[in-house]
Design a protein around this motif. Structure first.
Motif, PDB file in Angstrom:
ATOM      1  N   UNK A  34      -7.015  -2.313   1.776  1.00  0.00           N
ATOM      2  CA  UNK A  34      -5.683  -1.847   2.124  1.00  0.00           C
ATOM      3  C   UNK A  34      -4.658  -2.196   1.047  1.00  0.00           C
ATOM      4  N   UNK A  35      -4.772  -3.378   0.473  1.00  0.00           N
ATOM      5  CA  UNK A  35      -3.849  -3.769  -0.596  1.00  0.00           C
ATOM      6  C   UNK A  35      -4.017  -2.844  -1.795  1.00  0.00           C
ATOM      7  N   UNK A  36      -5.240  -2.532  -2.167  1.00  0.00           N
ATOM      8  CA  UNK A  36      -5.476  -1.648  -3.303  1.00  0.00           C
ATOM      9  C   UNK A  36      -4.958  -0.238  -3.031  1.00  0.00           C
ATOM     10  N   UNK A  37      -5.173   0.251  -1.817  1.00  0.00           N
ATOM     11  CA  UNK A  37      -4.659   1.580  -1.454  1.00  0.00           C
ATOM     12  C   UNK A  37      -3.123   1.569  -1.488  1.00  0.00           C
ATOM     13  N   UNK A  38      -2.518   0.536  -0.964  1.00  0.00           N
ATOM     14  CA  UNK A  38      -1.055   0.418  -0.975  1.00  0.00           C
ATOM     15  C   UNK A  38      -0.511   0.406  -2.401  1.00  0.00           C
ATOM     16  N   UNK A  39      -1.156  -0.382  -3.258  1.00  0.00           N
ATOM     17  CA  UNK A  39      -0.716  -0.447  -4.661  1.00  0.00           C
ATOM     18  C   UNK A  39      -0.852   0.920  -5.333  1.00  0.00           C
ATOM     19  N   UNK A  41      -0.722   3.852  -3.872  1.00  0.00           N
ATOM     20  CA  UNK A  41       0.288   4.760  -3.344  1.00  0.00           C
ATOM     21  C   UNK A  41       1.679   4.439  -3.858  1.00  0.00           C
ATOM     22  N   UNK A  42       1.995   3.172  -4.018  1.00  0.00           N
ATOM     23  CA  UNK A  42       3.318   2.771  -4.495  1.00  0.00           C
ATOM     24  C   UNK A  42       3.489   3.138  -5.964  1.00  0.00           C
TER      25      UNK A  42
END
Length: 44
Positions: A34-39, A41-42
């Motif tokens: 989730x952290x990698x996906x969030x990064x 997307x941001x």
């Protein structure tokens, strides 16, 4: 040496430790994903 009889050892503690380890690895993997996906997307 003592006679070894297969299946007589109490392994409850080892099973609980292993299950806790598997749960920790699973949750850590989910959080990292989730952290990698969030990064990703941001930074778009």
């Amino acid at each position: 040496m003592a006679d070894h009889k297969h299946g007589e050892m109490n392994i409850d503690v080892q099973e609980k430790t292993f299950n806790g380890f598997v749960k920790a690895v699973t949750w850590s993997s989910v959080v990292i994903l989730f952290v990698l996906v969030f990064i990703a997307l941001v930074n778009g």
